[in-house]
Each structure stands twice: as C-alpha cells, then as structure tokens.
Motif scaffolding. Structure first.
Motif, PDB file in Angstrom:
ATOM      1  N   CYS A 102       0.842  -1.195   0.000  1.00  0.00           N
ATOM      2  CA  CYS A 102       0.000   0.000   0.000  1.00  0.00           C
ATOM      3  C   CYS A 102       0.878   1.246   0.000  1.00  0.00           C
ATOM      4  O   CYS A 102       1.926   1.271   0.662  1.00  0.00           O
ATOM      5  CB  CYS A 102      -0.920   0.012   1.223  1.00  0.00           C
ATOM      6  SG  CYS A 102      -2.196  -1.265   1.182  1.00  0.00           S
ATOM      7  N   GLU A 113      -1.911   4.963   3.176  1.00  0.00           N
ATOM      8  CA  GLU A 113      -2.984   3.998   2.984  1.00  0.00           C
ATOM      9  C   GLU A 113      -2.612   2.681   3.653  1.00  0.00           C
ATOM     10  O   GLU A 113      -1.428   2.386   3.852  1.00  0.00           O
ATOM     11  CB  GLU A 113      -3.252   3.775   1.491  1.00  0.00           C
ATOM     12  CG  GLU A 113      -3.715   5.026   0.757  1.00  0.00           C
ATOM     13  CD  GLU A 113      -4.033   4.742  -0.693  1.00  0.00           C
ATOM     14  OE1 GLU A 113      -4.089   3.555  -1.069  1.00  0.00           O
ATOM     15  OE2 GLU A 113      -4.220   5.701  -1.470  1.00  0.00           O
ATOM     16  N   SER A 136      -3.989  -1.710   4.422  1.00  0.00           N
ATOM     17  CA  SER A 136      -4.924  -2.830   4.282  1.00  0.00           C
ATOM     18  C   SER A 136      -4.736  -3.692   5.524  1.00  0.00           C
ATOM     19  O   SER A 136      -3.615  -4.053   5.871  1.00  0.00           O
ATOM     20  CB  SER A 136      -4.631  -3.637   3.017  1.00  0.00           C
ATOM     21  OG  SER A 136      -3.386  -4.294   3.104  1.00  0.00           O
ATOM     22  N   CYS A 165      -6.516  -0.742  -1.029  1.00  0.00           N
ATOM     23  CA  CYS A 165      -5.975  -0.127   0.181  1.00  0.00           C
ATOM     24  C   CYS A 165      -6.905   0.997   0.629  1.00  0.00           C
ATOM     25  O   CYS A 165      -7.540   1.660  -0.190  1.00  0.00           O
ATOM     26  CB  CYS A 165      -4.573   0.427  -0.088  1.00  0.00           C
ATOM     27  SG  CYS A 165      -3.340  -0.840  -0.473  1.00  0.00           S
ATOM     28  N   LYS A 210      -7.509   4.595   2.602  1.00  0.00           N
ATOM     29  CA  LYS A 210      -6.807   5.819   2.995  1.00  0.00           C
ATOM     30  C   LYS A 210      -6.999   6.094   4.477  1.00  0.00           C
ATOM     31  O   LYS A 210      -8.096   5.933   5.017  1.00  0.00           O
ATOM     32  CB  LYS A 210      -7.325   7.016   2.186  1.00  0.00           C
ATOM     33  CG  LYS A 210      -6.623   7.214   0.862  1.00  0.00           C
ATOM     34  CD  LYS A 210      -6.967   8.577   0.282  1.00  0.00           C
ATOM     35  CE  LYS A 210      -6.117   8.854  -0.961  1.00  0.00           C
ATOM     36  NZ  LYS A 210      -6.374  10.201  -1.496  1.00  0.00           N
ATOM     37  N   CYS A 211      -5.918   6.526   5.124  1.00  0.00           N
ATOM     38  CA  CYS A 211      -6.020   6.929   6.525  1.00  0.00           C
ATOM     39  C   CYS A 211      -6.730   8.285   6.604  1.00  0.00           C
ATOM     40  O   CYS A 211      -6.645   9.089   5.680  1.00  0.00           O
ATOM     41  CB  CYS A 211      -4.628   7.043   7.149  1.00  0.00           C
ATOM     42  SG  CYS A 211      -3.762   5.479   7.348  1.00  0.00           S
ATOM     43  N   SER A 251      -0.064   6.129   8.023  1.00  0.00           N
ATOM     44  CA  SER A 251       0.142   4.679   8.059  1.00  0.00           C
ATOM     45  C   SER A 251       1.524   4.369   8.619  1.00  0.00           C
ATOM     46  O   SER A 251       2.483   5.124   8.415  1.00  0.00           O
ATOM     47  CB  SER A 251       0.012   4.100   6.649  1.00  0.00           C
ATOM     48  OG  SER A 251       0.925   4.731   5.758  1.00  0.00           O
ATOM     49  N   ARG A 282       2.150  -0.679   6.907  1.00  0.00           N
ATOM     50  CA  ARG A 282       0.950  -0.310   6.162  1.00  0.00           C
ATOM     51  C   ARG A 282      -0.273  -1.166   6.530  1.00  0.00           C
ATOM     52  O   ARG A 282      -1.111  -1.440   5.690  1.00  0.00           O
ATOM     53  CB  ARG A 282       1.195  -0.439   4.653  1.00  0.00           C
ATOM     54  CG  ARG A 282       2.360   0.372   4.127  1.00  0.00           C
ATOM     55  CD  ARG A 282       2.053   1.856   4.119  1.00  0.00           C
ATOM     56  NE  ARG A 282       3.048   2.585   3.368  1.00  0.00           N
ATOM     57  CZ  ARG A 282       4.135   3.142   3.887  1.00  0.00           C
ATOM     58  NH1 ARG A 282       4.343   3.048   5.191  1.00  0.00           N
ATOM     59  NH2 ARG A 282       4.985   3.815   3.140  1.00  0.00           N
ATOM     60  N   CYS A 301      -3.370   2.610  10.956  1.00  0.00           N
ATOM     61  CA  CYS A 301      -3.142   4.056  10.976  1.00  0.00           C
ATOM     62  C   CYS A 301      -2.886   4.513  12.412  1.00  0.00           C
ATOM     63  O   CYS A 301      -3.524   4.021  13.348  1.00  0.00           O
ATOM     64  CB  CYS A 301      -4.352   4.802  10.411  1.00  0.00           C
ATOM     65  SG  CYS A 301      -4.728   4.434   8.690  1.00  0.00           S
TER      66      CYS A 301
END
Length: 527
Positions: A214, A218, A220, A228, A230-231, A237, A241, A244
């Motif tokens: 990611c 971002e 997963s 993925c 987005k934070c 992140s 990854r 967050c």
C-alpha cells in the motif's frame, strides 16, 4: 441424520411426485425453469443470473401461480453460461481427455432470485423423468456437479442443499462438497498479507496476482485485500501499512529549545526597553532627553516594549484569539513605532530649518501636530485591521501541505488582501521614514539623531526584505520562528540605534549633556 431427513422431506414437498397409470414417476406443478440442455453420459449443472429481474406473481394461495417471467437480460452473466458451454464442447471434441464419455449440461437461469436458485438445485436433484415404478420413485440426481450461482449467499444456500447428496459445487476461489465450504490454496500466487493489496495479472487466471504494498498514507488490514484504505486526515500509516496512527502535530511551543530562546530574547528586549524608559524618566529634565520632543521618545519606547511582547504571541498552540492578536497587534504596534520615528525625523529637519533667520516653521509642527500625526497614521492601520477582522479574520488551521507525516498547526491569515494591505502600509511608512532621515543626514554633527534614525531604518528595512524569502522557504514552525526573529531583530535595531547613543551620553558623558553641546556653537549664537 435428522437434518438430512428433514431436507429430503422438504425436497419432495417442494416438488411432489406422483405415480402415473403407465407405472412411472412424474412431477406435479409447472416446469417453468428457463434452461439450456444437452444430453450426455455425465450431466453438469449450471446456475447463472442471465436476467436481472422477475415479474412478481400474485401469490394468493387460492389459485395455481402463473409461470415466472424474467426481464432485463444481463449479457455479462450470459457470457458465463456460454463459457461453460464452450468449455464442455471443447472437452467433448478432445478424445484424449474423456475417452468414450460425453459431457452434457443443464444450465438454468436464476433471474437474480434466491428462490429460483434453490428451485434450479431441486431440478438438478430430481432425476430424469419417466423412471419405472419397479424401484418406486428412488432416483439418482440428474447432474454430477454444479457450477454455482455468482452470488455468494445463493451459492451457500445451494451448497447446503446439494451437499447432502454429495454433489460437488464450484463457485467464486470456493469449493462446496459434503455440505462443507473450503478455500483451495492457489497454486499460482500466495495470499497477500495485511499491508499489501492484490493486483491481477493481465491475461492470467484470477488465482495469479501480484501483492503490491500500500502507498504511504494507505493501509490494508486483512489478507488478500483488493484495495488499500486511505487513513483519515490526522492519521498516517505505519511502515507495515497495516494500521493508521495519529500524526504528530507540530507548532512552535514554549517547551522546545527554539521557543524558550525566542521568549528569553523577547523578555530581555522588554527589560532593556523598560530600563531605557526608566533612565529617560530620571533624566527627563536634561537637554538630551528634552531635545526632539521627549514625549515622542517615551511613546516610542512604549511601542517598542509592545513589539517585544507581541512576538511572544507567535509562540504556543494557535487558537482563535492568539491568531487574531498576533497579526493585528504586530501590524498596529509596528506602525505606531514607525509613526513616532517619522515624526521625530520631521522634527529634526524642522528644528534645523528653524535655526535660520526668518524661518518660523516650528509653529506648524509643534507638539500638538506631532501627536496628531502619530494618531492619524496609526488610525489608518487600525482601520485596515478592523476591515480585516470584520471580513475574514485570521484563524487556526491544521495542514499537511508541507509534510505527509506531520500536521502543521498554524495561523492562517484569512483575507490575503487585507493581510498584504496591512503589511504594505507598514512598509510604505518605513520607506518614507528612511527617505526623510536619509535626506537629513547632512545636518551638523551635533544634530546626529537623523543619522541614527537613518541607520536604524536601514537595519529595519534590511531585516524585513531578508525576511520575505526566508519566510516563504521555511516550513511549518520554522516559518513562525523566522517571523519572530524578524520582529525581535528589527525591534532591537530601532532600540539600540536611536536610544543607545543618548543613554551613553546620559550615563557616561554627562559633560556633553548640555544645551550648548547639543545645539552647537553656531546654533547657540543664532538662537
């Protein structure tokens, strides 16, 4: 065993059968399934959503329901059915794959309706019609395997039903057999771990894919993620990854080294200014203090103290009031300083011209006019700031424009036009003051305050001209530190250049603190 018995009873209740006079088993009810059929030694069943909708029937349970009518042809899923037919035909044409065995199929349209999916499964479980009564109504299923519905919920329902009869079913990277659901391990690619996403390989089977990490910002958090996530704005992140965490919020605080140094310097400047103010007050009756309007000197010292103190408002966590105070107070206080210096410079020029015969110009620029000039020039800046605050005032803002992993907590100026109007007005007065002082630099040596003002304004302008590129190129809290440094440097420049020579004479050269020395011999004779 109980569960299986109940399902079998439901099966024969859903599609009841009866014995005919010819001694064969026939099914009651309507055969309204839309299907494609081809006979063979082994029949494969297929259930696809070829149509998207079903016209609702009147189910009053008083009359026999009408046949189903499916609408809105769905070509995408019809291609799945054609793919199955094509694959079966290809296998039949290759004698090396299944010698002496022909595959057939029965493909039903479920019309995106779970009840039709189950009805198709019952159709597959009922054997071929016309079975002899010698073995009364005990039939083998029509199909040997099922390619399931594309919907997961329908597929699970079908698998639960046909699994009792040990009929395998394939639907989605899932294999249903004996009422159990298993996920066969992909032989092409390993599963993607959290922190990565699946990227299919063009032209290869769906089980073949790449695991891409990611991007920054971002995540997963599951295995075999297809996308993925987005934070949120205030989160970033971690390196793996897969989750967050809150971003670090950065601003020029009182607790860090830079903030402590700037506060100490500001308080030092305030104390020095207060000391000079006290010295001038103790020697207020001496010629050095009385010369060139002592009232303006005291007002300028008060303004310089406010300049040093207003620099402290730029330090600390931004709030609505601190953002308003730091910009407007800075603008008004600096204009007050420049107005006092401009009035003092004009007084010096007027006083020198008044020494010549037939010149009575000082009556037009006496103490009253000097005070009025300072008030008017400062009120213009107050008016600009009032418009600024009433239209679009400064406000605190969190920004990630400078760095992705850090949130910069800063004061936005609000109205850019009003901000530059206030800044431009300050710069205009500074330039006027510098020009007037520069033109008065050739006055007699004892009338040297014009030279001191010229030098102080030169430092002032140099600091703020240097400030602009440094401020623009500095990120986050360093931009605020540059602005505070410019305020302190210009304030010290004004304080030391204008008042240090006077304090030196008052404290260490008291013999020169006389009217004769200040006016000079020529000036004394003229007066």
């Amino acid at each position: 065993m109980y569960r299986q018995l109940v399902l079998v009873l439901l099966l024969f209740d859903f599609f009841p059968v009866h014995a005919t006079n010819e001694g064969t088993c026939e099914r009651w009810g309507l055969d309204d399934m839309m299907d494609l059929f081809k006979d063979g030694d082994i029949i494969l069943g297929g259930i696809f959503r070829v149509h998207a909708k079903v016209n609702h029937r009147d189910l009053t349970f008083k009359i026999q329901p009408e046949s189903l009518s499916c609408t809105k042809f769905w070509f995408r899923f019809f291609r799945f059915a054609l793919t199955m037919i094509f694959a079966i035909d290809e296998i039949n044409q290759d004698s090396t794959l299944l010698p002496n065995i022909t595959l057939g199929y029965r493909i039903c349209d479920a019309c995106t309706t779970p009840s039709l999916s189950l009805k198709a499964a019952f159709e597959f479980l009922n054997g071929r019609p016309g079975i002899s009564l010698n073995n009364p109504c005990k039939r083998t299923p029509m199909v040997s395997a099922v390619v399931g519905d594309s919907g997961s919920s329908q597929s699970l329902a079908i698998a639960t039903l046909i699994g009792i009869f040990r009929i395998p079913m394939v639907s989605h990277q899932l294999h249903y057999y004996h009422s159990k659901c298993t996920v066969p391990k992909a032989t092409c690619s390993e599963s993607c771990t959290p922190g990565k996403r699946k990227a299919t390989r063009k032209g290869q089977p769906v089980c073949c894919f790449d695991c891409l990490p990611c991007p920054d910002g971002e995540i997963s958090n599951m295995t075999d993620a297809t996308n993925c996530i987005k934070c949120p704005l205030e989160y970033r992140s971690i390196q793996k990854r897969d989750r967050c965490i809150p971003k670090e919020i950065e601003f020029l605080s009182f607790g860090e080294t830079m903030g402590i140094i700037l506060v100490v310097v500001a308080l030092l400047g305030t104390c020095i200014t207060l000391g000079i103010f006290s010295t001038f007050y103790l020697y207020k009756d001496t010629p050095v203090v009385k010369a060139n309007n002592s009232e303006l000197s005291f007002l300028l010292l008060v303004a310089l103290m406010l300049c040093f103190l207003c620099s402290i408002t730029f330090i600390g966590e931004p709030s609505v009031w601190s953002c308003i105070l730091r910009h407007t107070a800075f603008a008004v206080v600096f204009v007050l300083c420049i107005s006092c210096i401009l009035s003092k410079t004009v007084v010096v020029v007027m006083a020198f011209n008044a020494m010549h015969p037939n010149h009575n110009i000082m009556k037009w620029f006496g103490p009253t006019q000097q005070r009025l000039t300072v008030v008017l020039l400062t009120m213009v800046q107050c008016l600009i700031c009032t418009v600024w605050l009433s239209t679009s005032p400064p406000y605190p803002r969190k920004s990630s424009d400078y760095a992705k992993d850090i949130i910069i907590f800063e004061c936005n100026v609000g109205s850019v036009i009003n901000f530059y109007c206030a800044l431009g007005y300050t710069g205009f007065l500074s330039c006027v003051c510098f020009v007037v002082a520069f033109l008065a630099r050739q006055l007699p040596n004892n009338f040297n305050e014009a030279k001191h003002i010229t030098f102080s304004m030169l430092i002032f302008c140099a600091v703020w001209i240097t400030f602009i590129p440094a401020y623009i190129s500095s990120p986050g809290k360093y931009a605020v530190a540059v602005e505070v440094f410019a305020i302190l440097a210009s304030s010290f420049g004004l304080l030391l250049c204008i008042f240090a020579p006077k304090c030196y004479i008052i404290l260490f050269k008291q013999a020169e603190n006389t009217k004769r020395h200040i006016m000079g011999n020529k000036g004394s004779q003229t007066l």
